[in-house]
Write an enzyme that holds these catalytic residues in place. Structure first.
Site, short mmCIF file in Angstrom:
data_model
loop_
_atom_site.label_atom_id
_atom_site.label_comp_id
_atom_site.label_asym_id
_atom_site.label_seq_id
_atom_site.Cartn_x
_atom_site.Cartn_y
_atom_site.Cartn_z
N ASP A 135 24.69 33.83 68.91
CA ASP A 135 24.87 34.64 70.12
C ASP A 135 25.15 33.71 71.32
O ASP A 135 26.05 33.98 72.12
CB ASP A 135 23.59 35.46 70.37
CG ASP A 135 23.83 36.73 71.17
OD1 ASP A 135 25.00 37.13 71.35
OD2 ASP A 135 22.84 37.33 71.61
N HIS B 231 32.17 39.30 71.87
CA HIS B 231 31.31 40.48 71.68
C HIS B 231 32.12 41.73 71.35
O HIS B 231 31.66 42.59 70.61
CB HIS B 231 30.40 40.70 72.89
CG HIS B 231 29.12 39.93 72.80
ND1 HIS B 231 29.05 38.59 73.08
CD2 HIS B 231 27.87 40.30 72.39
CE1 HIS B 231 27.81 38.17 72.87
NE2 HIS B 231 27.07 39.18 72.45
N HIS C 192 32.77 41.40 67.73
CA HIS C 192 31.49 41.77 67.08
C HIS C 192 31.37 43.29 66.98
O HIS C 192 31.06 43.84 65.93
CB HIS C 192 30.30 41.20 67.86
CG HIS C 192 29.01 41.89 67.54
ND1 HIS C 192 28.63 43.07 68.16
CD2 HIS C 192 28.03 41.62 66.64
CE1 HIS C 192 27.49 43.48 67.66
NE2 HIS C 192 27.09 42.61 66.74
N HIS D 19 23.25 40.35 64.54
CA HIS D 19 24.08 40.32 65.74
C HIS D 19 24.71 38.94 65.97
O HIS D 19 25.93 38.81 66.08
CB HIS D 19 23.23 40.75 66.95
CG HIS D 19 23.94 40.63 68.27
ND1 HIS D 19 24.83 41.57 68.71
CD2 HIS D 19 23.90 39.65 69.22
CE1 HIS D 19 25.30 41.20 69.89
NE2 HIS D 19 24.76 40.05 70.23
#
Ligand SMILES: [Zn+2]
Length: 360
Positions: A168, A251, A254, A268
């Site tokens: 992340d 993101h 993602h 995540h």
């Protein structure tokens, strides 16, 4: 241009930091109420004592950050006259505590027991249905009053959490840099200040310098200066970097990948790592930098191929579905200062996968 950055009120970190929780709570109120993740209650509950040494009122978190659970806990807290809320545990327990504190208009102390995402410092809760499906984002008017991280507790969690947190955090500088170049808005809708971009860069530099050493410590469940640096990078630098720097392609990709059922077993930060690698290709970053990202990812055990997030057999049509979702209207990919389209995202995902395979 009006630039804006947002921060938690105080950040406390170190081995044994939980000893300071009573003192921090006493600064903000007289009657603390702790929402504690059931999974770690046995480990942390005895340490949740006020400044006077008396045990804090505690309630077990029911497992989902949903409206009924928020209402239940807000009712409990209101019933005992609580004036400061604590959240102790993983992301969902923390998001629930933020929402409960918001409901009661009380200050909140966030105590993450994992360093797996950059969410703890943020003014954001993700609300789910009681069945666990995404419901909505709750944007809070302010960041947590205190984020308190006991490194000794983080060190006792399986190392995969720390690695996912580094995944992340790996996205932070690349996405903030995209926003800086484009002049795109951060989580407040306004552009960030130079402070945010500098912190995002420090996040990346810290990962490269200390990531491997920190992983070795986490595997042994011990705290070292390197592990401290990575806990700070994953939690504080990445949190400030994403919220005040802004998000772009990593993101968004993602989010697109979560459309594919086969990725659901992966975390995540693992999927964000794939999104970051694809961002470097999509954005035409210098080859040396792209190599650095792939080498770092592989060195700490982050996925570098689609196979490693369950998509080894994914067809172009399936990947296109993810690419289209990544480019949906309102997605943060449109903060990028380069051309984006589903076709370009698909090409970046396929190329990044090939780089990952060639490297392996
Ligand atoms: Zn993230």
């Amino acid at each position: 241009m009006i630039a804006t950055s947002i921060f938690p009120g105080r950040y406390v970190q170190g081995a044994g930091a939980l000893e300071a929780v009573g003192e921090e709570a006493a600064r903000l109120g007289r009657k603390p109420f702790a929402i504690v993740d059931a999974a770690i209650a046995r480990m942390v509950s005895p340490s949740l004592v006020g400044k006077d040494g008396a045990p804090m009122a505690q309630n077990a978190f029911g497992g989902e950050c949903s409206d009924p659970e928020i209402e239940r806990l807000a009712g409990e807290a209101r019933g005992m006259g609580a004036d400061v809320i604590l959240g102790v545990g993983g992301g969902k327990a923390l998001d629930t505590a933020k929402a409960v504190a918001h409901t009661l208009k009380a200050p909140v102390i966030i105590v993450p027991t994992l360093a797996s995402t950059d969410a703890p410092t943020s003014a954001l809760s993700v609300i789910y249905t009681p069945e666990g499906a995404f419901s909505r984002y709750l944007f809070l008017p302010r960041n947590p009053d205190v984020v308190l991280v006991d490194s000794a507790i983080i060190a006792r969690a399986p190392a995969r959490f720390l690695v996912a947190g580094m995944g992340d955090a790996l996205s932070t500088w690349f996405e903030a840099e995209d926003c800086r170049v484009k002049g795109a808005g951060n989580m407040t809708g306004r552009a960030g200040n130079s402070t945010a971009y500098a912190l995002a860069r420090l996040c990346y530099d810290t990962l490269l310098e200390y990531g491997e050493q920190a992983l070795r410590a986490a595997e042994k469940q011990v705290v070292t200066p390197a592990l401290e640096r990575i806990i700070e990078a994953n939690t504080l630098l990445s949190g400030l970097g994403f919220e005040s720097g802004g998000l772009s392609a990593a993101h968004a990709i993602h989010n697109g990948l979560t459309q594919l059922h086969d990725t659901h077993a992966y975390w995540h930060g693992e999927k964000v790592a794939i999104g970051t690698q694809a961002l470097t290709v999509l954005g035409g970053r210098p080859p040396g930098l792209i190599d650095e990202v792939f080498e770092f990812s592989a060195a700490i055990g982050l996925p570098t191929t689609l196979n490693q997030i369950g998509l080894g057999a994914a067809t172009d049509a399936e990947l296109m579905k993810a690419a289209q979702a990544a480019c949906a209207e309102g997605e943060t990919i449109h903060n990028a200062p380069y051309a984006v389209s589903p076709e370009a995202v698909l090409a970046a995902l396929r190329t990044a996968d090939a780089i990952g395979h060639a490297q392996g």
